[in-house]
Write an enzyme that holds these catalytic residues in place. Structure first.
Site, PDB file in Angstrom:
ATOM      1  N   HIS A 239      -7.649   0.997  -6.426  1.00  0.00           N
ATOM      2  CA  HIS A 239      -8.901   1.137  -5.339  1.00  0.00           C
ATOM      3  C   HIS A 239      -9.245  -0.209  -4.798  1.00  0.00           C
ATOM      4  O   HIS A 239      -9.425  -1.096  -5.664  1.00  0.00           O
ATOM      5  CB  HIS A 239     -10.039   2.096  -6.038  1.00  0.00           C
ATOM      6  N   CYS A 277      -8.544   3.690   0.441  1.00  0.00           N
ATOM      7  CA  CYS A 277      -9.990   4.060   0.762  1.00  0.00           C
ATOM      8  C   CYS A 277     -10.196   3.441   2.088  1.00  0.00           C
ATOM      9  O   CYS A 277     -10.421   2.102   2.096  1.00  0.00           O
ATOM     10  CB  CYS A 277     -11.034   3.082  -0.502  1.00  0.00           C
ATOM     11  N   HIS A 304      -9.116   8.384   0.219  1.00  0.00           N
ATOM     12  CA  HIS A 304     -10.461   8.509   0.277  1.00  0.00           C
ATOM     13  C   HIS A 304     -10.838   8.378   1.821  1.00  0.00           C
ATOM     14  O   HIS A 304     -10.634   7.344   2.166  1.00  0.00           O
ATOM     15  CB  HIS A 304     -11.264   7.310  -0.302  1.00  0.00           C
ATOM     16  N   HIS A 361     -17.574  10.419   0.153  1.00  0.00           N
ATOM     17  CA  HIS A 361     -18.950  10.353   0.228  1.00  0.00           C
ATOM     18  C   HIS A 361     -19.488  11.408   1.496  1.00  0.00           C
ATOM     19  O   HIS A 361     -18.596  11.860   1.957  1.00  0.00           O
ATOM     20  CB  HIS A 361     -19.281   9.087   0.693  1.00  0.00           C
TER      21      HIS A 361
END
Ligand code: DNO
Length: 401
Positions: A239, A277, A304, A361
């Protein structure tokens, strides 16, 4: 693309039954209760797996598909003498997961603090609440609350002046909230939570660790983990740093394309992969996320999907925008991922061609507001993100056929 949803375990206010209703069938989770550095035993993994995989009352099935994350002990990042024990434990946890059929593992190599924001309730014009990183407030924390030795040398005169004004104008409650947002650890953070005193000593451990050394320590870790990953059929998904730059004087080494070039050229095995991400990489105005995604498409084992809007006044502050409306063109990213899936499905060496993603999120909106939520991990905000992404993916997939 395979839809997934992050679940923090039985304390997560968004339950497995809620997740079923989102339509996502893959659960991304971890053994959050195991202390950092300890081995994840097969029995603990199976226990958690049976909670996720058990189908109750004829409900639709869920599957624990990916681990986010096995934390990397600070000793490994620091290259301390006892790091060998912790690397060994990490590898055993990975092998145990593989034995239970869980073969994609997200991890990060951010020292001391994991992902960080200054404001967890930044109000957008439509009334919903977003996560935000304000560089000026962060500097005020670093310079005047934490009073980190040497911090002043890392800021320009105008940044110091601005931080001072911001600090002076903050109420004590605001200072306390800012401090707690930064040091208490956000959900899924792979580091501990601190008070000001032990944060300062954790930072001091890194005083003599340069970028080159941290990179070397990652390499040392990977040189042992990757061969076992290959043997167990595990894909590692690093990540990126969030935000993608040095913070609090700490080196960060997975922030830019150059960083990733260094990591993947040093350890080129296909087992050494990436979590794309989009929001983390996209929080840096000079990162071209689409080009990173294209360059490393074959190594993307997890995505992500979220975006941010960067404040052009300083190019360092940002807030988390709606999933399709940030500075990075999400549609372009989805096209790159779908094209990569097509390449994988034509590649006879692989039979798993679909890329797992999660709506990363979400805003706190509607009924989320007023409820206790893990910051960034609200139900309705993420569901909005998932629905928008699902629609875009469906439309693009038909176009690409
Ligand atoms: C934030 C997350 C991070 C991430 C870990 C990955 O929402 O993306 O907490 O899970 O840093 O190891």
């Amino acid at each position: 693309m395979l839809e997934s949803w992050r679940w923090f375990g039985s304390n997560d206010p968004v339950s497995l039954d809620d997740i079923r209703q989102t339509g996502a069938q893959n659960v991304v989770t971890a053994l959050h209760h195991i202390p950092i550095g300890d081995i994840w035993t097969i029995s603990e993994i199976k226990r958690h797996q049976s909670v996720v995989n058990n189908i109750e009352r004829h409900r639709s099935s869920l599957h624990w598909s990916l681990v986010e994350s096995i934390p990397v002990h600070e000793s490994i990042k620091l290259g301390r003498k006892d790091c060998q024990t912790y690397i060994g434990n990490w590898i055993t946890s990975m092998e145990n997961l593989a034995k239970c059929g869980i073969k994609t593992i997200c991890y990060n190599f951010m020292p001391v603090i994991d992902w960080t924001r200054t404001d967890l309730k930044y109000q957008l014009p439509n009334g919903s609440l977003a996560l935000c990183f304000d560089h000026r407030e962060f500097s005020a924390f670093d310079l005047y609350i934490l009073q980190r030795p040497g911090a002043k040398e890392e800021y320009s005169d105008s940044e110091i002046k601005e931080a001072k004004i911001i600090f002076n104008n903050m109420s004590q409650a605001h200072r306390d909230r800012l401090t707690s947002n930064i040091i208490c650890g956000l959900p899924g953070g792979m580091s501990g939570s601190y008070d000001l005193k032990n944060l300062s000593s954790a930072l001091a451990n890194y005083q003599n660790i340069s970028h080159a050394e941290l990179r070397e320590n990652l390499h040392y870790f990977l040189s042992q983990v990757v061969p076992s990953a290959e043997e167990s059929g595990v894909k590692l998904a690093l990540h990126p740093d969030d935000p993608p730059r040095n913070l609090l004087g700490l080196p960060r080494i997975a922030s830019t394309k150059n960083d990733l070039d260094a990591i993947f050229s040093r350890e080129p095995s296909p087992a050494n992969g990436l979590t794309l991400c989009v929001g983390s990489l996209g929080s840096r105005f000079d990162n071209d996320v689409a080009s990173i995604a294209k360059t490393y498409a074959t190594r993307i084992y997890f995505a992500h999907l979220r975006t941010v809007k960067i404040d052009r006044a300083d190019n360092k502050s940002f807030y988390e925008s709606n999933h399709l409306e940030g500075d990075v063109n999400m549609i372009q990213i989805l096209k790159i991922l779908l094209q990569e899936e097509r390449r994988r499905s034509n590649d006879h060496d692989t039979n798993e061609h679909e890329i797992l993603f999660r709506p990363d999120h979400g805003h706190q909106m509607m009924d989320d507001i007023g409820k206790i939520v893990n910051p960034g991990y609200s139900a309705i905000g993420r569901l909005r993100g998932l629905a928008e992404l699902r629609g875009a993916i469906r439309a693009l997939s038909e176009e690409l056929l």
